[in-house]
Design an enzyme around this catalytic site. Structure first.
Site, PDB file in Angstrom:
ATOM      1  N   SER A  77       0.866  -1.251   0.027  1.00 17.64           N
ATOM      2  CA  SER A  77      -0.080   0.000  -0.093  1.00 17.64           C
ATOM      3  C   SER A  77       0.796   1.201   0.018  1.00 17.64           C
ATOM      4  CB  SER A  77      -0.691   0.061   1.478  1.00 17.64           C
ATOM      5  OG  SER A  77      -1.378   1.324   1.444  1.00 17.64           O
ATOM      6  N   TYR A  84      -1.133  -0.336  10.235  1.00 18.92           N
ATOM      7  CA  TYR A  84      -1.217  -0.778   8.855  1.00 18.92           C
ATOM      8  C   TYR A  84      -0.055  -0.281   7.978  1.00 18.92           C
ATOM      9  CZ  TYR A  84      -3.543  -1.229   4.166  1.00 18.92           C
ATOM     10  OH  TYR A  84      -3.468  -1.862   2.904  1.00 18.92           O
TER      11      TYR A  84
HETATM   12  P1  NAP Z   1     -10.589  -6.842   1.594  1.00 21.80           P
HETATM   13  O1  NAP Z   1     -11.768  -6.780   0.653  1.00 21.80           O
HETATM   14  O2  NAP Z   1     -10.712  -6.322   3.084  1.00 21.80           O
HETATM   15  O3  NAP Z   1     -10.323  -8.499   1.537  1.00 21.80           O
HETATM   16  C1  NAP Z   1      -9.277  -9.079   2.522  1.00 21.80           C
HETATM   17  C2  NAP Z   1      -9.037 -10.441   2.303  1.00 21.80           C
HETATM   18  O4  NAP Z   1      -8.007 -10.983   2.977  1.00 21.80           O
HETATM   19  C3  NAP Z   1     -10.451 -11.227   2.490  1.00 21.80           C
HETATM   20  O5  NAP Z   1     -10.248 -12.410   1.355  1.00 21.80           O
HETATM   21  C4  NAP Z   1     -10.040 -11.928   3.775  1.00 21.80           C
HETATM   22  O6  NAP Z   1     -10.636 -12.970   4.188  1.00 21.80           O
HETATM   23  C5  NAP Z   1      -8.498 -12.136   3.648  1.00 21.80           C
HETATM   24  N1  NAP Z   1      -7.948 -12.208   4.905  1.00 21.80           N
HETATM   25  C6  NAP Z   1      -8.086 -11.508   6.058  1.00 21.80           C
HETATM   26  N2  NAP Z   1      -7.379 -11.849   6.959  1.00 21.80           N
HETATM   27  C7  NAP Z   1      -6.831 -13.125   6.548  1.00 21.80           C
HETATM   28  C8  NAP Z   1      -6.267 -14.069   7.350  1.00 21.80           C
HETATM   29  N3  NAP Z   1      -5.764 -13.969   8.760  1.00 21.80           N
HETATM   30  N4  NAP Z   1      -5.894 -15.344   6.626  1.00 21.80           N
HETATM   31  C9  NAP Z   1      -6.287 -15.346   5.429  1.00 21.80           C
HETATM   32  N5  NAP Z   1      -7.037 -14.297   4.922  1.00 21.80           N
HETATM   33  C10 NAP Z   1      -7.218 -13.171   5.309  1.00 21.80           C
HETATM   34  O7  NAP Z   1      -9.560  -6.114   1.182  1.00 21.80           O
HETATM   35  P2  NAP Z   1      -8.987  -5.497  -0.200  1.00 21.80           P
HETATM   36  O8  NAP Z   1      -9.406  -4.071  -0.285  1.00 21.80           O
HETATM   37  O9  NAP Z   1      -9.275  -6.404  -1.175  1.00 21.80           O
HETATM   38  O10 NAP Z   1      -7.427  -5.592  -0.043  1.00 21.80           O
HETATM   39  C11 NAP Z   1      -6.493  -6.536  -0.543  1.00 21.80           C
HETATM   40  C12 NAP Z   1      -5.077  -6.159  -0.407  1.00 21.80           C
HETATM   41  O11 NAP Z   1      -4.823  -4.924  -1.004  1.00 21.80           O
HETATM   42  C13 NAP Z   1      -4.652  -6.077   1.068  1.00 21.80           C
HETATM   43  O12 NAP Z   1      -3.495  -6.566   1.355  1.00 21.80           O
HETATM   44  C14 NAP Z   1      -4.633  -4.581   1.338  1.00 21.80           C
HETATM   45  O13 NAP Z   1      -3.896  -4.059   2.438  1.00 21.80           O
HETATM   46  C15 NAP Z   1      -4.445  -4.130  -0.124  1.00 21.80           C
HETATM   47  N6  NAP Z   1      -4.822  -2.846  -0.145  1.00 21.80           N
HETATM   48  C16 NAP Z   1      -6.191  -2.305  -0.463  1.00 21.80           C
HETATM   49  C17 NAP Z   1      -6.353  -0.871  -0.779  1.00 21.80           C
HETATM   50  C18 NAP Z   1      -7.691  -0.726  -0.890  1.00 21.80           C
HETATM   51  O14 NAP Z   1      -8.058   0.449  -1.095  1.00 21.80           O
HETATM   52  N7  NAP Z   1      -8.686  -1.385  -0.780  1.00 21.80           N
HETATM   53  C19 NAP Z   1      -5.295  -0.016  -0.945  1.00 21.80           C
HETATM   54  C20 NAP Z   1      -4.108  -0.384  -0.699  1.00 21.80           C
HETATM   55  C21 NAP Z   1      -3.706  -1.711  -0.495  1.00 21.80           C
HETATM   56  P3  NAP Z   1     -12.074 -13.220   4.810  1.00 21.80           P
HETATM   57  O15 NAP Z   1     -13.237 -12.731   3.939  1.00 21.80           O
HETATM   58  O16 NAP Z   1     -11.994 -14.495   5.591  1.00 21.80           O
HETATM   59  O17 NAP Z   1     -11.880 -12.011   5.913  1.00 21.80           O
END
Ligand code: NAP
Length: 231
Positions: free
Chosen positions: A140, A155
């Protein structure tokens, strides 16, 4: 026609991971990791994978045993892994809380999942990769030292550490040909990013897919939408 790749994506049941799963499954063999059976069945029902192998395995990033079990299933299914995307992560929302007031448990929890989780998965998956293996760690801009602001300490620390881990791995794995890069997906409309984010899941994940399959795949870089950004 692209060569069919064997791809593993952590956290493929929702958000960016699901976007990557849908897109890669059209032309490649994909295994996503999910935390329980119901989430895996639900995710599979959303992809169109025709002749390709699309599956899920159960994995919790905090639990090394579940990662070892998942590794055995992935090895049995694929034999080897071409591309690993460490996507799963958490963000305990503490935007306004100063570092000195941050609950240390939330820092440890976030580090355990976002940073050590990716390392645990690499420990399991690297032995399944050959000299053309690719690892992409989804980080990120909030972990970027060059742009570091305040709040969200847990984070930010976890993602800066993930960036450091990516750099270390890219150095160490270069001798066996495996390339490792870090990606910021942008601000994306997911449960984590919220409804005000600027990018849809499709917009963000399509850039990650394009990058993952690039012929001139670099190593040891931090990128957003295919362009190198400062650490
Ligand atoms: P999200 O919608 O919250 O999804 C998170 C995913 O991670 C879900 O599949 C969740 O599974 C899984 N997860 C969480 N804890 C876990 C654990 N202990 N073991 C295995 N799986 C786990 O997040 P997202 O926005 O798609 O983000 C995906 C990645 O992009 C992350 O690394 C995040 O930091 C990064 N990111 C996102 C943004 C943004 O704006 N969205 C920006 C910068 C970086 P469950 O469904 O079981 O909870």
């Amino acid at each position: 026609m692209q060569d069919k790749r064997n791809i593993v994506i952590t956290g493929g049941n929702r958000g960016i991971g699901l976007g990557l799963f849908k897109s890669f499954s059209l032309h490649h063999n994909v295994i996503i990791t999910v935390r329980d059976e119901a989430k895996g069945i639900d995710a599979l029902s959303k992809v169109n994978s025709k002749d390709n192998k699309s599956k899920y395995v159960i994995m919790d990033l905090e639990d090394s045993n579940s990662i070892e079990n998942a590794k055995e299933k992935i090895e049995k299914e694929f034999g080897f892994v071409d591309i690993l995307i460490n996507n799963a992560g958490i963000f305990i929302k503490d935007y306004e809380i100063p570092a000195i007031e941050t609950d240390l448990e939330s820092i440890l929890k976030t580090f355990n999942i976002n940073t050590l989780g990716a390392l645990r998965v690499c420990k399991a998956m690297v032995p399944l990769m050959n000299e053309s293996g690719r690892i992409i760690n989804i980080s990120s801009g909030m972990g970027q030292l060059d742009q570091m602001e305040s709040g969200s300490t847990a984070y930010r620390l976890s993602k800066t550490s993930l960036n450091a881990l990516s750099k270390i791995l890219s150095n160490e794995l270069s001798r066996c040909g495996i390339k490792v890069n870090t990606i910021c997906p942008g601000w994306v409309k997911t449960d984590m990013g919220g409804p005000n984010a600027t990018l849809s899941v499709e917009e963000s994940s399509s850039k990650i897919v394009e990058f993952s399959l690039r012929k001139d795949f670099p190593s040891g870089k931090f990128l957003r939408h295919g362009h190198v950004i400062p650490w």
